[in-house]
Write a protein that holds these residues in place. Structure first.
Motif, PDB file in Angstrom:
ATOM      1  N   ALA A 364       0.827  -1.210   0.000  1.00 19.07           N
ATOM      2  CA  ALA A 364       0.000   0.000   0.000  1.00 19.07           C
ATOM      3  C   ALA A 364       0.861   1.260   0.000  1.00 19.07           C
ATOM      4  CB  ALA A 364      -0.927   0.000   1.212  1.00 19.07           C
ATOM      5  N   ALA A 365       2.059   1.184   0.607  1.00 18.37           N
ATOM      6  CA  ALA A 365       2.940   2.357   0.707  1.00 18.37           C
ATOM      7  C   ALA A 365       3.460   2.803  -0.645  1.00 18.37           C
ATOM      8  CB  ALA A 365       4.109   2.047   1.637  1.00 18.37           C
ATOM      9  N   ARG A 366       3.365   1.953  -1.648  1.00 17.97           N
ATOM     10  CA  ARG A 366       3.862   2.325  -2.989  1.00 17.97           C
ATOM     11  C   ARG A 366       3.147   3.569  -3.510  1.00 17.97           C
ATOM     12  NH1 ARG A 366       5.290  -1.775  -7.909  1.00 17.97           N
ATOM     13  NH2 ARG A 366       5.917  -0.188  -9.416  1.00 17.97           N
ATOM     14  N   ASP A 367       1.885   3.743  -3.135  1.00 13.89           N
ATOM     15  CA  ASP A 367       1.113   4.901  -3.597  1.00 13.89           C
ATOM     16  C   ASP A 367       1.146   6.065  -2.612  1.00 13.89           C
ATOM     17  OD1 ASP A 367       0.307   3.523  -5.911  1.00 13.89           O
ATOM     18  OD2 ASP A 367      -1.338   2.570  -4.814  1.00 13.89           O
ATOM     19  N   GLN A 368       1.702   5.831  -1.404  1.00 17.49           N
ATOM     20  CA  GLN A 368       1.664   6.865  -0.372  1.00 17.49           C
ATOM     21  C   GLN A 368       3.037   7.434  -0.033  1.00 17.49           C
ATOM     22  OE1 GLN A 368      -0.096   4.619   2.769  1.00 17.49           O
ATOM     23  NE2 GLN A 368      -2.110   4.483   1.802  1.00 17.49           N
ATOM     24  N   SER A 369       4.101   6.688  -0.343  1.00 19.08           N
ATOM     25  CA  SER A 369       5.458   7.119  -0.040  1.00 19.08           C
ATOM     26  C   SER A 369       6.332   6.915  -1.276  1.00 19.08           C
ATOM     27  CB  SER A 369       6.044   6.319   1.129  1.00 19.08           C
ATOM     28  OG  SER A 369       5.227   6.411   2.277  1.00 19.08           O
ATOM     29  N   SER A 370       7.424   7.654  -1.335  1.00 21.59           N
ATOM     30  CA  SER A 370       8.358   7.456  -2.441  1.00 21.59           C
ATOM     31  C   SER A 370       9.064   6.118  -2.266  1.00 21.59           C
ATOM     32  CB  SER A 370       9.388   8.581  -2.483  1.00 21.59           C
ATOM     33  OG  SER A 370      10.305   8.458  -1.418  1.00 21.59           O
ATOM     34  N   PRO A 371       9.498   5.460  -3.361  1.00 21.83           N
ATOM     35  CA  PRO A 371      10.201   4.183  -3.224  1.00 21.83           C
ATOM     36  C   PRO A 371      11.453   4.286  -2.364  1.00 21.83           C
ATOM     37  CG  PRO A 371       9.581   4.577  -5.511  1.00 21.83           C
ATOM     38  CD  PRO A 371       9.278   5.841  -4.768  1.00 21.83           C
ATOM     39  N   LEU A 372      12.152   5.422  -2.463  1.00 22.68           N
ATOM     40  CA  LEU A 372      13.364   5.606  -1.665  1.00 22.68           C
ATOM     41  C   LEU A 372      13.030   5.705  -0.187  1.00 22.68           C
ATOM     42  CD1 LEU A 372      16.413   6.016  -1.607  1.00 22.68           C
ATOM     43  CD2 LEU A 372      16.033   8.464  -1.963  1.00 22.68           C
ATOM     44  N   ASP A 373      11.965   6.430   0.160  1.00 19.15           N
ATOM     45  CA  ASP A 373      11.549   6.521   1.562  1.00 19.15           C
ATOM     46  C   ASP A 373      11.118   5.163   2.103  1.00 19.15           C
ATOM     47  OD1 ASP A 373      12.115   9.146   2.016  1.00 19.15           O
ATOM     48  OD2 ASP A 373      10.109   9.885   1.565  1.00 19.15           O
ATOM     49  N   VAL A 374      10.454   4.372   1.264  1.00 18.97           N
ATOM     50  CA  VAL A 374      10.072   3.013   1.690  1.00 18.97           C
ATOM     51  C   VAL A 374      11.313   2.189   1.979  1.00 18.97           C
ATOM     52  CG1 VAL A 374       9.000   0.855   0.956  1.00 18.97           C
ATOM     53  CG2 VAL A 374       7.861   3.028   0.485  1.00 18.97           C
ATOM     54  N   SER A 375      12.302   2.260   1.085  1.00 25.72           N
ATOM     55  CA  SER A 375      13.537   1.493   1.259  1.00 25.72           C
ATOM     56  C   SER A 375      14.264   1.908   2.538  1.00 25.72           C
ATOM     57  CB  SER A 375      14.444   1.715   0.042  1.00 25.72           C
ATOM     58  OG  SER A 375      15.689   1.082   0.215  1.00 25.72           O
ATOM     59  N   ARG A 376      14.386   3.212   2.743  1.00 23.16           N
ATOM     60  CA  ARG A 376      15.089   3.704   3.941  1.00 23.16           C
ATOM     61  C   ARG A 376      14.295   3.385   5.207  1.00 23.16           C
ATOM     62  NH1 ARG A 376      16.722   9.674   1.473  1.00 23.16           N
ATOM     63  NH2 ARG A 376      18.630   9.028   0.387  1.00 23.16           N
ATOM     64  N   GLY A 377      12.992   3.601   5.160  1.00 24.54           N
ATOM     65  CA  GLY A 377      12.165   3.338   6.333  1.00 24.54           C
ATOM     66  C   GLY A 377      12.144   1.876   6.704  1.00 24.54           C
ATOM     67  N   LEU A 378      12.105   0.991   5.710  1.00 23.32           N
ATOM     68  CA  LEU A 378      12.118  -0.447   5.975  1.00 23.32           C
ATOM     69  C   LEU A 378      13.439  -0.858   6.617  1.00 23.32           C
ATOM     70  CD1 LEU A 378      10.843  -3.257   5.732  1.00 23.32           C
ATOM     71  CD2 LEU A 378      11.777  -3.383   3.399  1.00 23.32           C
ATOM     72  N   ARG A 379      14.537  -0.273   6.142  1.00 16.83           N
ATOM     73  CA  ARG A 379      15.854  -0.572   6.709  1.00 16.83           C
ATOM     74  C   ARG A 379      15.891  -0.210   8.198  1.00 16.83           C
ATOM     75  NH1 ARG A 379      19.521   2.999   3.959  1.00 16.83           N
ATOM     76  NH2 ARG A 379      18.881   1.836   2.120  1.00 16.83           N
ATOM     77  N   VAL A 380      15.381   0.972   8.526  1.00 16.12           N
ATOM     78  CA  VAL A 380      15.349   1.415   9.923  1.00 16.12           C
ATOM     79  C   VAL A 380      14.437   0.509  10.754  1.00 16.12           C
ATOM     80  CG1 VAL A 380      14.612   3.286  11.469  1.00 16.12           C
ATOM     81  CG2 VAL A 380      15.920   3.808   9.413  1.00 16.12           C
ATOM     82  N   LEU A 381      13.290   0.125  10.180  1.00 13.21           N
ATOM     83  CA  LEU A 381      12.337  -0.731  10.893  1.00 13.21           C
ATOM     84  C   LEU A 381      12.951  -2.086  11.223  1.00 13.21           C
ATOM     85  CD1 LEU A 381       9.349  -0.990  11.846  1.00 13.21           C
ATOM     86  CD2 LEU A 381       8.860  -2.006   9.611  1.00 13.21           C
ATOM     87  N   LEU A 382      13.636  -2.692  10.266  1.00 12.77           N
ATOM     88  CA  LEU A 382      14.232  -4.008  10.496  1.00 12.77           C
ATOM     89  C   LEU A 382      15.403  -3.916  11.479  1.00 12.77           C
ATOM     90  CD1 LEU A 382      14.113  -5.441   6.861  1.00 12.77           C
ATOM     91  CD2 LEU A 382      12.638  -6.032   8.788  1.00 12.77           C
ATOM     92  N   GLN A 383      16.154  -2.818  11.422  1.00  8.30           N
ATOM     93  CA  GLN A 383      17.213  -2.609  12.415  1.00  8.30           C
ATOM     94  C   GLN A 383      16.607  -2.489  13.813  1.00  8.30           C
ATOM     95  OE1 GLN A 383      19.068   0.901  10.833  1.00  8.30           O
ATOM     96  NE2 GLN A 383      20.479  -0.242   9.530  1.00  8.30           N
ATOM     97  N   SER A 384      15.450  -1.847  13.894  1.00  4.63           N
ATOM     98  CA  SER A 384      14.768  -1.688  15.169  1.00  4.63           C
ATOM     99  C   SER A 384      14.290  -3.036  15.704  1.00  4.63           C
ATOM    100  CB  SER A 384      13.586  -0.724  15.022  1.00  4.63           C
ATOM    101  OG  SER A 384      12.919  -0.540  16.238  1.00  4.63           O
ATOM    102  N   VAL A 385      13.808  -3.903  14.815  1.00  2.00           N
ATOM    103  CA  VAL A 385      13.393  -5.252  15.230  1.00  2.00           C
ATOM    104  C   VAL A 385      14.576  -5.995  15.843  1.00  2.00           C
ATOM    105  CG1 VAL A 385      12.663  -7.521  14.377  1.00  2.00           C
ATOM    106  CG2 VAL A 385      11.483  -5.458  13.602  1.00  2.00           C
ATOM    107  N   ALA A 386      15.747  -5.895  15.185  1.00  2.00           N
ATOM    108  CA  ALA A 386      16.938  -6.567  15.707  1.00  2.00           C
ATOM    109  C   ALA A 386      17.301  -6.029  17.092  1.00  2.00           C
ATOM    110  CB  ALA A 386      18.114  -6.378  14.746  1.00  2.00           C
TER     111      ALA A 386
END
Length: 544
Positions: A364-386
């Motif tokens: 769903a984020a493909r239409d709401q966020s830029s692809p670069l922001d999704v990539s960066r945000g996902l990286r931060v999210l997964l680091q947070s999970v770790a």
């Protein structure tokens, strides 16, 4: 020596950070404290700290606003955020805004020091690079390619804000052959490094070789200048390009032909270097817009997360968006908590549910966020999970974390691959937690109980009773997992607490003995001397 500023609205936190850590031993000078962001900015104007440790939530001006103010004022400082579990969303925003890292409350001295030491190391590296660049500027004629590389990198990253006339003068001084009024930026992301890049030095050489191949292929279309980027999380290579006289036809036809032609670079990277790449191409701009074009090319290349690796993504073929897109921060504030709880259960369906929620949210984020922001945000999210998984195992190495880092954090994947591989990595953590479980969990709970009650004169029998275990069984398990008897561990724990109080408090020695669980002062002093080689009083006098 680096300068440190501590910012927190709670006096006891500021004093704790100031007094409990020997900053001078870390090569750091504590220059002062501030109650909020506004007071911190005043101190920053006069003292220019290198490191700022700040709470994320404060009155008047909070940590996020402070980071934003530093950006606007172009103040260079590494900011370490102090965050509670409930502030993870803010911490993720802080990292996006440029914070160096964050530390969870309650603050563990060892965790904070690990982050600070990394920060000091990076500062030393920055200073080293600065000295190298300064030396390089004195030999610009002998090292013109290096000067060009540095100029292009600063231009791409938006770190040069000179007027167009000054930029054009520097462009000519560096003998750049590209047309400064007709520039396109191309970025190359390496997804799979193959078998040759076992060290960072190998990766640097591959970036350099890839840049040479790109320049050679693009000669058919115009002039190109490659700029390898060794320390960029979003891409490995940028290429500035200006089209030649062949482009006398329609501009759209030229753009399509060039975009299609870049498939040759994708094929050459696989054939000659054994690597898998994706390419993003910006729209055309001039010198002033190079950083904007670089961001646009990164955005285009980030579509590879959705549509697959080994392709060319042209920003000219993407729709223009009128409204401002949202930054990507994940499904919701409680998603990480639910995921960690599911991992603790080690249940397939329990883990798959939050993973599927993440996948749907990313789609769903493909239409709401830029692809670069999704990539960066996902990286931060997964680091947070770790980090959350590590925080759930404070007295041992988090089970499965090496597998998670290797298969998830340290590699690229498409959305389809993420759906397939993330559940496996998470379940591996969960299964290792259960499988090493019963023994490691017993030790972990025993240590936790000891840290909570060491001052009460507890014994191994008390711990075993708390865990509903036979004392001899607990003793055997503890010795097997830790490598020392529980008695030695508890004595070492108490002595470490005693040393801390001797250094940081004015309590009398017999009072410290009571604080760490010794009713007999003479027994405490004898044990301390056996372990440390001196009496408690001597230890305090020496200020070790």
């Amino acid at each position: 020596m680096y300068k440190l500023l501590v910012v927190d609205d709670e006096k006891w936190v500021r004093q704790g950070l100031s007094l409990t850590i020997d900053w001078m031993a870390e090569g750091i000078e504590l220059i002062g404290e501030a109650e909020d962001g506004e007071e911190a900015l005043q101190r920053i104007q006069t003292d220019s700290p290198d490191i700022i440790i700040t709470d994320i939530k404060m009155p008047r001006m909070d940590g996020l606003d402070l980071i934003e103010a530093l950006r606007h004022q172009q103040k260079k400082a590494y900011v370490i955020i102090i965050s509670g579990y409930n502030d993870f969303e803010y911490a993720q925003k802080a990292l996006k805004y440029g914070a160096y890292d964050y530390v969870l409350k309650p603050i563990e001295e060892t965790v904070l020091l690990e982050v600070v030491r990394r920060c000091v190391n990076d500062l030393e590296q920055d200073n080293k690079r600065h000295r190298q660049l300064k030396e390089m500027s004195g030999r610009i004629r002998e090292s013109l390619p290096l000067a060009r590389q540095h100029f292009l990198e600063m231009l791409l990253l938006g770190r040069i804000v000179d007027p167009l006339g000054d930029l054009e003068a520097r462009w000519q001084a560096l003998n750049m052959t590209l047309d400064p009024n007709c520039l396109t930026v191309l970025v190359v992301k390496i997804h799979h490094w193959g078998t040759r890049a076992t060290r960072e030095k190998d990766r640097s050489l591959i970036r350099l070789a890839l840049g040479n191949i790109a320049e050679e292929i693009m000669m058919s279309w115009g002039q190109a200048a490659a700029c390898p980027l060794d320390n960029n999380a979003d891409t490995e290579l940028a290429v500035l390009f200006s089209r030649g006289n062949f482009a006398s036809g329609k501009k759209n036809d030229t753009v399509d032909a060039f975009s299609n032609g870049m498939i040759a670079l994708v094929d050459a990277a696989q054939r000659y270097l054994g690597i898998t790449i994706s390419i993003g191409i910006s729209r055309e701009g001039n010198l002033v817009k190079v950083a904007q074009c670089f961001e646009e090319a990164l955005n285009a290349c980030s579509l590879s997360f959705y549509d697959g690796f080994g392709k060319v993504y042209d920003a000219a073929r993407l729709p223009m968006r009128e409204k401002k897109l949202q930054a990507y921060i994940g499904p919701d504030g409680s998603w990480e908590t639910r995921l960690i709880q599911a991992m603790k259960q080690a249940d397939n369906s329990a883990v798959n549910e939050p993973v599927e929620q993440l996948i749907e949210h990313l789609q769903a984020a493909r239409d709401q966020s830029s692809p670069l922001d999704v990539s960066r945000g996902l990286r931060v999210l997964l680091q947070s999970v770790a980090k959350r998984w590590e925080a759930a195992h404070p007295f041992m190495k988090a089970p499965g974390i090496d597998v998670f880092n290797e298969t998830i954090l340290n590699r690229d994947f498409t959305l389809t691959e993420l759906r397939e591989q993330l559940p496996d990595a998470l379940l591996q953590c969960a299964y290792e937690s259960r499988g090493t479980g019963n023994h490691k969990r017993i030790v972990e709970l025993g240590m936790h109980f000891s840290h909570q009650h060491y001052m009460e004169g507890i014994t191994m029998n008390d711990v075993a009773e708390h865990l509903y275990l036979n004392p001899s069984y607990f003793s055997k398990v503890f010795h097997g997992e830790v490598g020392e008897t529980y008695s030695k561990y508890l004595t070492r724990l108490r002595m470490n607490k005693a040393k801390h109080l001797l250094k940081t408090s004015t309590l009398k020695v017999y009072e410290i003995a009571e604080k760490v669980g010794y009713a007999d002062f003479r027994h405490f002093s004898k044990t301390f001397k056996e372990l440390e080689g001196m009496t408690p009083g001597k230890y305090r006098d020496l200020g070790i």
